[in-house]
Design a protein around this motif. Sequence first.
Motif, PDB file in Angstrom:
ATOM      1  N   THR B  30       0.863  -1.188   0.000  1.00  0.00           N
ATOM      2  CA  THR B  30       0.000   0.000   0.000  1.00  0.00           C
ATOM      3  C   THR B  30       0.898   1.237   0.000  1.00  0.00           C
ATOM      4  OG1 THR B  30      -1.686  -1.161   1.250  1.00  0.00           O
ATOM      5  CG2 THR B  30      -1.818   1.232   1.253  1.00  0.00           C
ATOM      6  N   ILE B  31       0.596   2.185  -0.860  1.00  0.00           N
ATOM      7  CA  ILE B  31       1.362   3.439  -0.904  1.00  0.00           C
ATOM      8  C   ILE B  31       0.381   4.589  -0.721  1.00  0.00           C
ATOM      9  CG2 ILE B  31       2.759   4.957  -2.388  1.00  0.00           C
ATOM     10  CD1 ILE B  31       3.877   2.367  -3.652  1.00  0.00           C
ATOM     11  N   GLU B  32       0.753   5.452   0.207  1.00  0.00           N
ATOM     12  CA  GLU B  32      -0.145   6.572   0.504  1.00  0.00           C
ATOM     13  C   GLU B  32       0.212   7.792  -0.318  1.00  0.00           C
ATOM     14  OE1 GLU B  32       0.158   7.101   4.716  1.00  0.00           O
ATOM     15  OE2 GLU B  32      -1.186   5.410   5.137  1.00  0.00           O
ATOM     16  N   LYS B  33      -0.771   8.667  -0.444  1.00  0.00           N
ATOM     17  CA  LYS B  33      -0.588   9.890  -1.219  1.00  0.00           C
ATOM     18  C   LYS B  33       0.552  10.720  -0.611  1.00  0.00           C
ATOM     19  CE  LYS B  33      -3.346  13.650  -3.171  1.00  0.00           C
ATOM     20  NZ  LYS B  33      -2.567  14.789  -2.882  1.00  0.00           N
ATOM     21  N   GLY B  34       1.441  11.229  -1.453  1.00  0.00           N
ATOM     22  CA  GLY B  34       2.518  12.108  -1.008  1.00  0.00           C
ATOM     23  C   GLY B  34       3.770  11.381  -0.571  1.00  0.00           C
ATOM     24  N   GLU B 131      10.648  26.385 -15.283  1.00  0.00           N
ATOM     25  CA  GLU B 131      11.221  27.188 -14.207  1.00  0.00           C
ATOM     26  C   GLU B 131      11.485  26.301 -12.989  1.00  0.00           C
ATOM     27  OE1 GLU B 131       9.937  31.232 -11.899  1.00  0.00           O
ATOM     28  OE2 GLU B 131       9.065  30.848 -13.874  1.00  0.00           O
ATOM     29  N   LEU B 132      10.531  25.409 -12.746  1.00  0.00           N
ATOM     30  CA  LEU B 132      10.634  24.512 -11.601  1.00  0.00           C
ATOM     31  C   LEU B 132      11.848  23.589 -11.703  1.00  0.00           C
ATOM     32  CD1 LEU B 132       8.633  24.233  -9.184  1.00  0.00           C
ATOM     33  CD2 LEU B 132       7.687  22.239 -10.343  1.00  0.00           C
ATOM     34  N   VAL B 133      12.084  23.092 -12.915  1.00  0.00           N
ATOM     35  CA  VAL B 133      13.237  22.178 -13.090  1.00  0.00           C
ATOM     36  C   VAL B 133      14.494  22.962 -13.483  1.00  0.00           C
ATOM     37  CG1 VAL B 133      11.821  20.174 -13.691  1.00  0.00           C
ATOM     38  CG2 VAL B 133      12.676  21.656 -15.510  1.00  0.00           C
ATOM     39  N   ASP B 134      14.367  24.274 -13.426  1.00  0.00           N
ATOM     40  CA  ASP B 134      15.492  25.166 -13.658  1.00  0.00           C
ATOM     41  C   ASP B 134      16.117  24.975 -15.055  1.00  0.00           C
ATOM     42  OD1 ASP B 134      17.187  27.193 -12.962  1.00  0.00           O
ATOM     43  OD2 ASP B 134      18.633  25.902 -11.924  1.00  0.00           O
ATOM     44  N   LEU B 135      15.269  24.986 -16.037  1.00  0.00           N
ATOM     45  CA  LEU B 135      15.748  24.713 -17.396  1.00  0.00           C
ATOM     46  C   LEU B 135      15.180  25.718 -18.413  1.00  0.00           C
ATOM     47  CD1 LEU B 135      17.653  22.343 -18.037  1.00  0.00           C
ATOM     48  CD2 LEU B 135      15.716  21.099 -18.968  1.00  0.00           C
ATOM     49  N   ILE B 185      17.485  13.516  -7.959  1.00  0.00           N
ATOM     50  CA  ILE B 185      16.741  12.989  -6.815  1.00  0.00           C
ATOM     51  C   ILE B 185      16.306  14.138  -5.906  1.00  0.00           C
ATOM     52  CG2 ILE B 185      16.925  11.538  -4.714  1.00  0.00           C
ATOM     53  CD1 ILE B 185      16.650   9.969  -7.335  1.00  0.00           C
ATOM     54  N   ASP B 186      17.247  15.089  -5.723  1.00  0.00           N
ATOM     55  CA  ASP B 186      16.909  16.254  -4.897  1.00  0.00           C
ATOM     56  C   ASP B 186      15.725  17.006  -5.496  1.00  0.00           C
ATOM     57  OD1 ASP B 186      18.793  15.747  -2.998  1.00  0.00           O
ATOM     58  OD2 ASP B 186      20.336  17.069  -3.893  1.00  0.00           O
ATOM     59  N   LEU B 187      15.782  17.135  -6.826  1.00  0.00           N
ATOM     60  CA  LEU B 187      14.701  17.855  -7.524  1.00  0.00           C
ATOM     61  C   LEU B 187      13.372  17.131  -7.315  1.00  0.00           C
ATOM     62  CD1 LEU B 187      13.637  19.993  -9.533  1.00  0.00           C
ATOM     63  CD2 LEU B 187      14.299  18.436 -11.378  1.00  0.00           C
ATOM     64  N   MET B 188      13.397  15.814  -7.447  1.00  0.00           N
ATOM     65  CA  MET B 188      12.154  15.055  -7.303  1.00  0.00           C
ATOM     66  C   MET B 188      11.628  15.173  -5.867  1.00  0.00           C
ATOM     67  SD  MET B 188      12.353  11.725  -9.760  1.00  0.00           S
ATOM     68  CE  MET B 188      13.574  10.816  -8.876  1.00  0.00           C
ATOM     69  N   LYS B 189      12.551  15.120  -4.931  1.00  0.00           N
ATOM     70  CA  LYS B 189      12.135  15.209  -3.538  1.00  0.00           C
ATOM     71  C   LYS B 189      11.546  16.586  -3.247  1.00  0.00           C
ATOM     72  CE  LYS B 189      13.618  13.647   0.980  1.00  0.00           C
ATOM     73  NZ  LYS B 189      14.725  13.106   1.761  1.00  0.00           N
ATOM     74  N   ASP B 190      12.180  17.575  -3.831  1.00  0.00           N
ATOM     75  CA  ASP B 190      11.705  18.943  -3.662  1.00  0.00           C
ATOM     76  C   ASP B 190      10.268  19.081  -4.188  1.00  0.00           C
ATOM     77  OD1 ASP B 190      12.039  21.654  -2.966  1.00  0.00           O
ATOM     78  OD2 ASP B 190      12.387  22.141  -5.096  1.00  0.00           O
ATOM     79  N   LEU B 191      10.054  18.497  -5.379  1.00  0.00           N
ATOM     80  CA  LEU B 191       8.724  18.553  -6.007  1.00  0.00           C
ATOM     81  C   LEU B 191       7.707  17.776  -5.179  1.00  0.00           C
ATOM     82  CD1 LEU B 191       9.779  18.034  -9.736  1.00  0.00           C
ATOM     83  CD2 LEU B 191       8.812  20.105  -8.759  1.00  0.00           C
ATOM     84  N   ASN B 192       8.180  16.692  -4.634  1.00  0.00           N
ATOM     85  CA  ASN B 192       7.306  15.867  -3.796  1.00  0.00           C
ATOM     86  C   ASN B 192       6.835  16.687  -2.586  1.00  0.00           C
ATOM     87  OD1 ASN B 192       7.946  13.938  -1.085  1.00  0.00           O
ATOM     88  ND2 ASN B 192       6.341  13.205  -2.481  1.00  0.00           N
ATOM     89  N   LYS B 194       6.901  20.070  -2.326  1.00  0.00           N
ATOM     90  CA  LYS B 194       6.162  21.284  -2.701  1.00  0.00           C
ATOM     91  C   LYS B 194       4.756  20.959  -3.199  1.00  0.00           C
ATOM     92  CE  LYS B 194       9.949  24.372  -4.000  1.00  0.00           C
ATOM     93  NZ  LYS B 194      10.784  24.761  -5.134  1.00  0.00           N
ATOM     94  N   ARG B 195       4.625  19.876  -3.963  1.00  0.00           N
ATOM     95  CA  ARG B 195       3.358  19.602  -4.661  1.00  0.00           C
ATOM     96  C   ARG B 195       2.584  18.438  -4.080  1.00  0.00           C
ATOM     97  NH1 ARG B 195       3.052  20.576 -10.710  1.00  0.00           N
ATOM     98  NH2 ARG B 195       3.883  22.667 -10.849  1.00  0.00           N
ATOM     99  N   GLN B 196       3.171  17.787  -3.124  1.00  0.00           N
ATOM    100  CA  GLN B 196       2.532  16.603  -2.520  1.00  0.00           C
ATOM    101  C   GLN B 196       2.264  15.506  -3.562  1.00  0.00           C
ATOM    102  OE1 GLN B 196       1.744  15.735   0.900  1.00  0.00           O
ATOM    103  NE2 GLN B 196       3.385  17.252   0.879  1.00  0.00           N
ATOM    104  N   THR B 197       3.124  15.474  -4.605  1.00  0.00           N
ATOM    105  CA  THR B 197       3.005  14.425  -5.626  1.00  0.00           C
ATOM    106  C   THR B 197       3.678  13.157  -5.095  1.00  0.00           C
ATOM    107  OG1 THR B 197       3.162  16.111  -7.322  1.00  0.00           O
ATOM    108  CG2 THR B 197       3.532  13.843  -8.042  1.00  0.00           C
TER     109      THR B 197
END
Lengths: 695, 230
Positions: B30-34, B131-135, B185-192, B194-197
């Motif tokens: 089971t994986i929970e949201k966020g 902008e988010l991925v700094d590109l 990985i840092d970017l993905m964690k950051d997005l996770n 910030k966006r609760q993805t």
Amino acid sequence: MSRLARFWMVVQLAFRNLYSAKGKNILVGFLMLFGTCLVVLGTSLLDSIEHSMAKSITASVAGHLQVYDKNARDDLALFGSGFMGQSDIGVIADFDRVKKALSQVPNVKAVVPMGTNMAEFYSSTLLDRTIESLRQALSAGQAQKAQAIAAKIRAMATMMEGEFNNRLQVLKNQSEVEKQLSDIRRVKSAAFWQDLETQPDRVIEFLDTRLAPLVDENDGYFMRYLGTDLQLFAQNFETFEMVHGQMIPPGRRGLLVNQKFYDDVVRNRVARVMAYLHQKLIENGETIADDPLLQNIVDRLVRQYRRITFQLQPDDARMLAKQLQAYLPGAQGPIEELVQEFLRVTDDNFQDRHRFFFANIAPKIRLYLFDIGDVVTIRSYTKSGYLKSVNVKVYGSFSFKGLEKSDLAGAFNLMDIITFRDLYGMMTQEKRAELQKIQAQIGLADIAADQAENALFGETDQPGEAVRANAQGFDEFADIDLKATTDNGKSLHDTTYDQADIDQGMALHAAIVLEDPTQLVASQRAIEQAIDQHQLGLQVVDWQTASGMVGQMVTLVRVILYVAILIIFLVALVIINNTMVMATMERSVEIGTIRAIGGQRAFVLTLFLIETLLLGTAAGFLGAGLGAGLVSYFGQVGIPAAHDVLVLLFSGPRLYPSFGLGNLIAGASVILGVSVLATFYPALIATRIQPVVAM
Amino acid sequence: MENIVELKQVVKEYPLGKLTVRALSDINLTIEKGEFTVIAGPSGSGKTTLLNMVGCVDTPSSGSVTVRGQRIEQLGDRARTQLRLAELGFIFQTFNLIPDLTAAQNVEFPLLLQGTLTKKERQRRVAELFELVDLTPQIKQRPNELSGGQRQRVAIARALVTQPGIVLADEPTANLDSVTGLNIIDLMKDLNQKRQTTFIFSTHDQRVMQHAQRVIQIVDGCLSEGAPAS
């Protein structure tokens, strides 16, 4: 908005994919381009040929539809069926009934009776005519003129003697030739002509029966003729036009000779070859040196010298000998040798000799076996197989406009249908009465087969019959004046007929000319109904079927073209298919990615279809443009008719094709159809690529 | 918290000639949201197979997989595709960008597939993600003009552009150098954060695992959950 953007993205992707496999796509595109070009060019040419052929055939002899006996053994083939012999297409016994019934059908402009057959024709020779002028001079008591003509005949006999001396050297049957030479020498002798004043009939008879048959300048010529209602024919067949002479007056019997036939068959052979060589060497720029066929013709031309020398009047022969001696430096000898030397033409001397021939020789000889205005004897086999001859006046020559050089169209000579019926052996009431009269006069009776022996050799002595036979020999026509072919004693070509005579008789087939040819199919159906309704016992065929092999030729060419196009597109289809399958395999990760991030199968299918459609459209557009360009170019310069059949198909010596929107649409449709078909399988594979492939 | 992914007694078997290979055995997860979850394990352990189940690109031989409340084994291909488009974002090991589209077009692509936003909205969202991925400076460049890290950033932007509930990443750092990998990985964690993805990614890289909130070990198709490496 997003749909448009999505579509644009798909187009971009499609372009990119096309570009990334550009080597293969150029090959595929070229095949598509070539195929489209071929479709546009081929269908345009065929449509143009069909259009021109329709004009050639419908406006010359066929009309738009033809009717003939429903139970005919053979199919009607106006331009020949491709098989030997005359076709048996039955008879329309009562044309009047057919004309009345079919004229009522809407859109029918005219119903023209027709019948075609072959015949031998004969005309008087130069000697015949000279003997005739001698006969007339003697009848008129013009003794001085008669002597002058006699001198001509003696001179002609002198030329014949030389000719027959040559024959004596080469022929095996020398006794026959010696006998003929003896007759010729007799005419040449002064003693023969001493009887001219005292026994003119004996002289004329000898000339007629012994000398004249030795001139064989016009034996063995055949002609094809079309018997018809000439006035109706001239009104309804728009390419018909008179060239020389006059149209046969209404109600008169006569012959109109086709100018092509007149030039190719009736014209003096040397003149014919000279004209042919002029066309080849001067007009077409060909050379004798490079063409074995022309070399052969030139070689044989020399051997045709008699066609000139034999026709020369003695004075003309002397004059021509002088002219040739002056024209040919160092040439000596009799006229025969001079003419032979003259006929040795080469690429260098031809043009000048052609000019000399028509300026100095042609006026001295009879250029045609018969002239316009002459009466010719036409002999043909009747339906029941016996020979029938008629004398008809040649009123003029005609041609079918645009088909002046077509042998097929040029083979038709025109004759009034009344004379045609005579040659066909049509038994009219008038003829039946005449025959019965003859039968009564000679005591002809129908005898049963088992009584034949008794009737022929006598069961009992019949002294009266024996005496009659002995007294009259076996000439059962002895009591009958055979000079009068009709009751009033006029010769056949003096008799007249009216429209009722034309209509109330037989025809072999009839042409139907329509007001609006675009309604041909509907009119054909309406005519079929009228035939059934009036129980006419006929069948109706369109002009293409009626023209026989020629009419089917376009269909044949169309089939060949379609097969060629089919092969090209099959090859294209296989190549496109393989290319696309390989491309699909190479792109499986990309397709998997698109599927993984949410692209439906339909999206992938669209992507593939658009790729092919883009390629197909581009190649199709270029191919159609190229095809249209080629058609336009040929439309400007014309495609020469290299063969006689092509002259008929092209409706003239050159075809000037054009294209229509239909041809372009056909080309584009075919290529797009092939593209979609070729893409179907690889696209199916692509839609089955699972998104897991991308992972 | 909401259960965003639920696997019950999932078995996945593949035929291999006459044999059947079991890739996943009785998986319950089971994986929970966020969550920021790593599925770790050696090569051939079944990481990618498990990820494919969660990503709706494959279906189980038995058991059930529920993603955002939908039983994927009960869905047809069309519905699963629609679910992927609406709820899932994918980051691939080899980036899988479409070569002749620009970076911006690659990111816009899923939005075009969705077909719900106007051009202006799409452009705004693409710009925001770059902008988010700094590109942002590389927005008009094509994939072959970008470095590996930049390509993976574009891939991340593409995965996020539809605002999915779950982003799946299969060995996202495998083709990157260690520094770039960790940046990603840092970017993905950051997005996770910030966006609760929800992020679920597979890896066998210990350094990457250190950044995970939750690490699920998989060995020979069986799960054993462990704490993230510190």
